[in-house]
Design a protein around this motif. Structure first.
Motif, PDB file in Angstrom:
ATOM      1  N   GLY A  13      42.022 -24.243  -9.996  1.00 10.89           N
ATOM      2  CA  GLY A  13      42.272 -25.480  -9.510  1.00 10.89           C
ATOM      3  C   GLY A  13      41.388 -25.785  -8.269  1.00 10.89           C
ATOM      4  N   ALA A  14      41.806 -26.875  -7.344  1.00 13.29           N
ATOM      5  CA  ALA A  14      41.080 -27.038  -6.240  1.00 13.29           C
ATOM      6  C   ALA A  14      41.297 -26.201  -5.117  1.00 13.29           C
ATOM      7  CB  ALA A  14      41.409 -28.533  -5.654  1.00 13.29           C
ATOM      8  N   PRO A  15      40.233 -25.455  -4.775  1.00 20.79           N
ATOM      9  CA  PRO A  15      40.401 -24.617  -3.416  1.00 20.79           C
ATOM     10  C   PRO A  15      41.188 -25.035  -2.431  1.00 20.79           C
ATOM     11  CG  PRO A  15      38.225 -25.087  -3.612  1.00 20.79           C
ATOM     12  CD  PRO A  15      39.070 -25.823  -4.913  1.00 20.79           C
ATOM     13  N   SER A  16      42.314 -24.854  -2.038  1.00 22.92           N
ATOM     14  CA  SER A  16      43.080 -25.172  -0.962  1.00 22.92           C
ATOM     15  C   SER A  16      44.047 -24.076  -0.583  1.00 22.92           C
ATOM     16  CB  SER A  16      43.544 -26.478  -1.005  1.00 22.92           C
ATOM     17  OG  SER A  16      44.603 -26.478  -2.125  1.00 22.92           O
ATOM     18  N   GLU A  30      32.868   4.847  -2.768  1.00 21.44           N
ATOM     19  CA  GLU A  30      32.799   5.336  -1.164  1.00 21.44           C
ATOM     20  C   GLU A  30      31.741   6.401  -0.979  1.00 21.44           C
ATOM     21  OE1 GLU A  30      36.132   5.432   1.004  1.00 21.44           O
ATOM     22  OE2 GLU A  30      36.879   3.340   0.266  1.00 21.44           O
ATOM     23  N   ASP A  31      31.810   7.515  -2.263  1.00 20.81           N
ATOM     24  CA  ASP A  31      31.162   8.714  -1.796  1.00 20.81           C
ATOM     25  C   ASP A  31      29.826   8.541  -2.620  1.00 20.81           C
ATOM     26  OD1 ASP A  31      31.771   8.985  -4.537  1.00 20.81           O
ATOM     27  OD2 ASP A  31      33.021  10.914  -4.273  1.00 20.81           O
ATOM     28  N   ARG A  32      29.658   7.523  -3.351  1.00 19.06           N
ATOM     29  CA  ARG A  32      28.477   7.222  -3.876  1.00 19.06           C
ATOM     30  C   ARG A  32      27.952   7.873  -5.197  1.00 19.06           C
ATOM     31  NH1 ARG A  32      26.234   3.083  -1.643  1.00 19.06           N
ATOM     32  NH2 ARG A  32      26.389   2.531   0.604  1.00 19.06           N
ATOM     33  N   THR A  33      29.204   8.647  -5.709  1.00 17.02           N
ATOM     34  CA  THR A  33      28.955   9.539  -6.914  1.00 17.02           C
ATOM     35  C   THR A  33      29.024   8.845  -8.345  1.00 17.02           C
ATOM     36  OG1 THR A  33      31.346  10.025  -7.244  1.00 17.02           O
ATOM     37  CG2 THR A  33      29.671  11.368  -5.852  1.00 17.02           C
ATOM     38  N   PHE A  34      29.555   7.526  -8.422  1.00 15.90           N
ATOM     39  CA  PHE A  34      29.755   6.484  -9.266  1.00 15.90           C
ATOM     40  C   PHE A  34      29.711   5.237  -8.677  1.00 15.90           C
ATOM     41  CE2 PHE A  34      33.885   7.906  -8.070  1.00 15.90           C
ATOM     42  CZ  PHE A  34      34.740   6.747  -8.086  1.00 15.90           C
ATOM     43  N   TYR A  35      29.923   4.233  -9.753  1.00 16.90           N
ATOM     44  CA  TYR A  35      29.793   2.658  -9.641  1.00 16.90           C
ATOM     45  C   TYR A  35      31.250   2.191  -9.747  1.00 16.90           C
ATOM     46  CZ  TYR A  35      25.221   3.526  -8.482  1.00 16.90           C
ATOM     47  OH  TYR A  35      24.091   3.992  -7.985  1.00 16.90           O
ATOM     48  N   GLU A  36      31.766   1.038  -9.109  1.00 19.13           N
ATOM     49  CA  GLU A  36      32.979   0.829  -9.228  1.00 19.13           C
ATOM     50  C   GLU A  36      32.991  -0.841  -9.657  1.00 19.13           C
ATOM     51  OE1 GLU A  36      35.516   3.190  -6.355  1.00 19.13           O
ATOM     52  OE2 GLU A  36      34.403   1.562  -5.441  1.00 19.13           O
ATOM     53  N   VAL A  37      33.952  -1.226 -10.347  1.00 17.43           N
ATOM     54  CA  VAL A  37      34.162  -2.822 -10.532  1.00 17.43           C
ATOM     55  C   VAL A  37      35.773  -3.006 -10.058  1.00 17.43           C
ATOM     56  CG1 VAL A  37      34.400  -4.735 -12.138  1.00 17.43           C
ATOM     57  CG2 VAL A  37      32.439  -3.229 -12.319  1.00 17.43           C
ATOM     58  N   ARG A  38      35.843  -3.808  -9.162  1.00 14.91           N
ATOM     59  CA  ARG A  38      37.348  -4.318  -8.804  1.00 14.91           C
ATOM     60  C   ARG A  38      37.475  -5.561  -9.016  1.00 14.91           C
ATOM     61  NH1 ARG A  38      38.361  -0.388  -3.579  1.00 14.91           N
ATOM     62  NH2 ARG A  38      37.787   1.478  -4.394  1.00 14.91           N
ATOM     63  N   ILE A  39      38.660  -5.809  -9.605  1.00 14.32           N
ATOM     64  CA  ILE A  39      39.037  -7.416  -9.754  1.00 14.32           C
ATOM     65  C   ILE A  39      40.180  -7.553  -9.054  1.00 14.32           C
ATOM     66  CG2 ILE A  39      39.829  -9.123 -11.327  1.00 14.32           C
ATOM     67  CD1 ILE A  39      38.129  -7.145 -13.432  1.00 14.32           C
ATOM     68  N   PHE A  40      40.495  -8.469  -8.174  1.00 10.85           N
ATOM     69  CA  PHE A  40      41.574  -8.802  -7.446  1.00 10.85           C
ATOM     70  C   PHE A  40      41.798 -10.307  -7.029  1.00 10.85           C
ATOM     71  CE2 PHE A  40      38.097  -7.842  -4.470  1.00 10.85           C
ATOM     72  CZ  PHE A  40      38.320  -8.656  -3.699  1.00 10.85           C
ATOM     73  N   GLU A  41      43.131 -10.684  -6.911  1.00 13.45           N
ATOM     74  CA  GLU A  41      43.561 -11.945  -6.673  1.00 13.45           C
ATOM     75  C   GLU A  41      44.252 -12.050  -5.296  1.00 13.45           C
ATOM     76  OE1 GLU A  41      45.535 -13.698 -10.186  1.00 13.45           O
ATOM     77  OE2 GLU A  41      43.704 -13.011 -11.434  1.00 13.45           O
ATOM     78  N   GLY A  42      43.953 -13.361  -4.867  1.00 10.25           N
ATOM     79  CA  GLY A  42      44.847 -13.696  -3.515  1.00 10.25           C
ATOM     80  C   GLY A  42      44.737 -14.946  -3.268  1.00 10.25           C
ATOM     81  N   ASP A  43      45.275 -15.479  -2.136  1.00 11.61           N
ATOM     82  CA  ASP A  43      45.517 -16.959  -1.678  1.00 11.61           C
ATOM     83  C   ASP A  43      44.457 -17.246  -0.620  1.00 11.61           C
ATOM     84  OD1 ASP A  43      47.994 -17.148  -3.093  1.00 11.61           O
ATOM     85  OD2 ASP A  43      49.126 -16.578  -1.215  1.00 11.61           O
ATOM     86  N   SER A  44      43.334 -16.327  -0.357  1.00 13.81           N
ATOM     87  CA  SER A  44      42.258 -16.791   0.369  1.00 13.81           C
ATOM     88  C   SER A  44      41.168 -16.010  -0.219  1.00 13.81           C
ATOM     89  CB  SER A  44      42.577 -16.254   1.885  1.00 13.81           C
ATOM     90  OG  SER A  44      42.776 -14.887   1.953  1.00 13.81           O
ATOM     91  N   VAL A  45      39.994 -16.477   0.249  1.00 17.83           N
ATOM     92  CA  VAL A  45      38.595 -15.830  -0.126  1.00 17.83           C
ATOM     93  C   VAL A  45      38.343 -14.770   0.931  1.00 17.83           C
ATOM     94  CG1 VAL A  45      36.082 -16.249  -0.691  1.00 17.83           C
ATOM     95  CG2 VAL A  45      37.896 -18.060  -1.404  1.00 17.83           C
ATOM     96  N   TYR A  87      33.628 -20.460  -7.407  1.00 17.58           N
ATOM     97  CA  TYR A  87      33.557 -20.933  -6.245  1.00 17.58           C
ATOM     98  C   TYR A  87      32.476 -20.634  -5.411  1.00 17.58           C
ATOM     99  CZ  TYR A  87      35.563 -21.326  -1.330  1.00 17.58           C
ATOM    100  OH  TYR A  87      35.706 -21.636   0.023  1.00 17.58           O
ATOM    101  N   ASP A  88      31.709 -21.785  -4.863  1.00 17.82           N
ATOM    102  CA  ASP A  88      30.535 -21.770  -4.077  1.00 17.82           C
ATOM    103  C   ASP A  88      30.512 -21.562  -2.679  1.00 17.82           C
ATOM    104  OD1 ASP A  88      31.267 -24.324  -3.495  1.00 17.82           O
ATOM    105  OD2 ASP A  88      29.507 -25.317  -4.427  1.00 17.82           O
ATOM    106  N   GLY A  89      31.603 -21.496  -2.300  1.00 18.96           N
ATOM    107  CA  GLY A  89      31.915 -21.523  -0.647  1.00 18.96           C
ATOM    108  C   GLY A  89      31.661 -22.748   0.076  1.00 18.96           C
TER     109      GLY A  89
END
Length: 92
Positions: A13-16, A30-45, A87-89
């Motif tokens: 929807g419209a970002p607000s 964090e230890d740079r031994t592999f690569y991660e993809v993280r997906i999360f949702e929230g009310d703010s960017v 979302y282009d910011g």
């Protein structure tokens, strides 16, 4: 995760205030031994590239940065197909 090689932000929807944002990030562990993809949702960017979401996160590990980037881009495409919008910011 320190810095991300992918950082996709989508909205529903419209970002607000009160609207859901979906963020998909890929980068080294964090230890740079592999690569991660993280997906999360929230009310703010969360635009801080050093942000480390830890609760309520989908998490996938990969052996290479290329595999992580491909996975993050594929998740972005699946999200777009299911109705999320990039979302282009600048959109308010």
């Amino acid at each position: 995760m320190a810095r991300f090689s992918r950082f996709h932000v989508l909205y529903s929807g419209a970002p607000s205030p009160g609207k859901k944002f979906r963020q998909i990030v890929a980068g080294p562990s964090e230890d740079r031994t592999f690569y991660e993809v993280r997906i999360f949702e929230g009310d703010s960017v969360q635009m801080d590239p050093d942000f480390n979401a830890v609760g309520g996160v989908e998490y996938y590990s990969h052996d290479t940065v290329e595999a992580a980037d491909k996975d993050a881009d594929a998740e972005r495409d699946r999200s777009l197909a299911s109705g999320w919008v990039l979302y282009d910011g600048k959109t308010r």
